[in-house]
Design an enzyme around this catalytic site. Sequence first.
Site, short mmCIF file in Angstrom:
data_model
loop_
_atom_site.label_atom_id
_atom_site.label_comp_id
_atom_site.label_asym_id
_atom_site.label_seq_id
_atom_site.Cartn_x
_atom_site.Cartn_y
_atom_site.Cartn_z
N ASP A 86 0.62 -1.33 -0.03
CA ASP A 86 -0.03 -0.02 -0.08
C ASP A 86 0.70 1.34 -0.01
O ASP A 86 1.97 1.37 0.60
CB ASP A 86 -0.81 0.01 1.10
N HIS A 238 3.69 -2.36 3.12
CA HIS A 238 3.80 -1.08 2.63
C HIS A 238 5.19 -1.01 1.88
O HIS A 238 6.08 -1.44 2.53
CB HIS A 238 3.75 -0.11 3.77
#
Length: 717
Positions: A86, A238
């Site tokens: 993300d 991430h």
Amino acid sequence: MASRTRRRRVPLRLLLPLLFLVALMAMLMLRGYVHSEILADHRVQPEAAADRVPDDILEGGPVIDTREGRAETLSVPDRHVVLTFDDGPDPVWTPKVLDVLEEHDAHAVFFVTGTMASRHPDLVRRMVAEGHEIGLHTFNHPDLSLQSKDRIDWELSQNQLAITGAAGIRTSLFRPPYSSQSGAMDNNSWPVTQYIGDRGYITVVNTHDSEDWRRPGVDEIIRRATPQEGKGGIVLMHDSGGDRRQTVQALDRMLPDLKKKGYAFDNLTEALEAPSAHSPVTGVELWKGRAWVFLVQASDNITGVLVVGLAVIGSLVIARFVLMLLLSASHARKVRRKGFAWGPPITEPVTVLVPAYNEAKCIEDTVRSLVESDHPVEIIVIDDGSSDGTARIVESLGLPGVRVVRQLNAGKPAALNRGVANARHDIIVMMDGDTVFEPTTVRELVQPFGDPRVGAVAGNAKVANKDKLIGAWQHIEYVMGFNLDRRMYDVLRCMPTIPGAVGAFRRSALERVGGMSDDTLAEDTDITMAIHRDGWKVVYAENARAWTEAPESVQQLWSQRYRWSYGTMQAIWKHRRAVIDRGPSGRFGRVGLPLVSLFMVLAPLLAPLIDVFLIYGLVFGPTDKTILAWFGVLAIQLACAAYAFVLDKEKLTPLLSLPLQQILYRQLMYVVLLQSWITALTGGRLRWQKLRRKGGVSAPPGASAQQSQALDGRPVA
């Protein structure tokens, strides 16, 4: 009728600065928008009850399909892991993540934000080229449960636009910011998920959260990201938002270990054996996306250049302030120490030249102030084709030692050359027809000629009509900007300008350089540079004060400063070869010309960046730091201005208007300089613009009543 209705065209010299400023602000606004400084919403909705969320969703898989009214979920098959990343792409960590995935022949899904995809389109293209899938993660990363449907549509469309511009595709995958597992769906997030499905997207949450954003350690990241008992799963990681070193290290260990246990690392549609989430984009939509990415790249590049320019101007401003303070103090100590003298006292008569064109309102006061001089003078008024009776006024005074020379209008340089040709003495003082000298001005101005190496002397020009706001601002500028500069340049032996209002020249120096030239609109700067290049010294006489009438209207001020700025550029260009001059005469080219170019042309051109970033910081933040920085710069300027006023023995009261000067007056000077640059670059030719005087300088401010009466021609009791 046609002539009445014809629209007035905006002059190019005004239109270009306006367009430049509009384009600059548009680029900064775009940059702020893309960097989530404008229109971003960082609020997060507290968790709510889940009584309205279907049980099939709460107990289902991480892939939620609400398209066409459905409410279905899918799970990843056993022994399949879908790695998802993300908040990227990040220019530092995303390439490292991609390198590890490529090394271990693994695929993943990258849920990118529009802000990052717009700024780093090459990384999005690499993801697609290496077989990874792309998903939407909104444009500005807001909590969608707090947003209206229009804002949700906007976030989705802008995110898609960025992906289209970067890689030429659309995607049907979506992950909401701040999402978790399907079992955490609540009454705030479920309506959003349904609406997202109505827009044609599949929502992807996760089964395993590595919590790598906490940086808990490589071992902990691997533990949290590893499915148990051979089950499949979607792992949340991430590739942006901070230091992702632990994430990269965890991937490098986890991928080979789990592959040995029979796990496959596929993208989502591969794991689900579903059609690709990507579809190609062509035509207008593709070009809109490419145009968007191009503009974002341009805004980032331009902002980067502006930041460099801001650093440059900051360095130049600080350097100039430091130089002015240190060298002005050195100059003051030198000329004020007991027993200081330039050489033998100059007592012989000198010639004062007063070029005059339509100076009927001022010329009497100017000439009378010269007659009161305590140094023997010959006064020559050169009437340059005046139509208002200037010459007759001088002749009617019948003052001793005053001559009038008439000529057809040919300009100030020609008038001064005519005066030099008629002068009887070897030292020539030049002044403007609207200027008033103190009785000691001529004597103080010519004393440096006791040094035979001195070819020209700059006096101390001061604003007489400083009782008005514009006059007060110019008074600050004259005392601080001009006279501190002259002290600095004197110490550096590279004075760039002898002010037209009060200057003196050795006749032999003028003759050697060919006299005054009309090649530029700044004949005073031109002649000064020429005298430097001929090997003469040019110095500053601080006590040779002359009081001049400064422009009182914005239009008049604009005209004057426009001519000064453009003329200075012309003079620099004319004497550009000074940088290769050799010997003592080359000092001006080695030191003076670069300093003048930096401090008088480049620095003022870049100085608006301070105000541009001030406005940007006030509107978009960080406001507190921006205000503090601005007041810091103002404090430095105030300190320099106060020091300059003390050196010139001026009252500090006008400095109360300094903050307002920085907000209003300085901006006008910026636009004037920008217009001068545009005129120079477009090959324009600026005409000499005569200022309309009001004749408000009848005696030097602060002169005694007796001196004032004498200057006015009244009998003294």
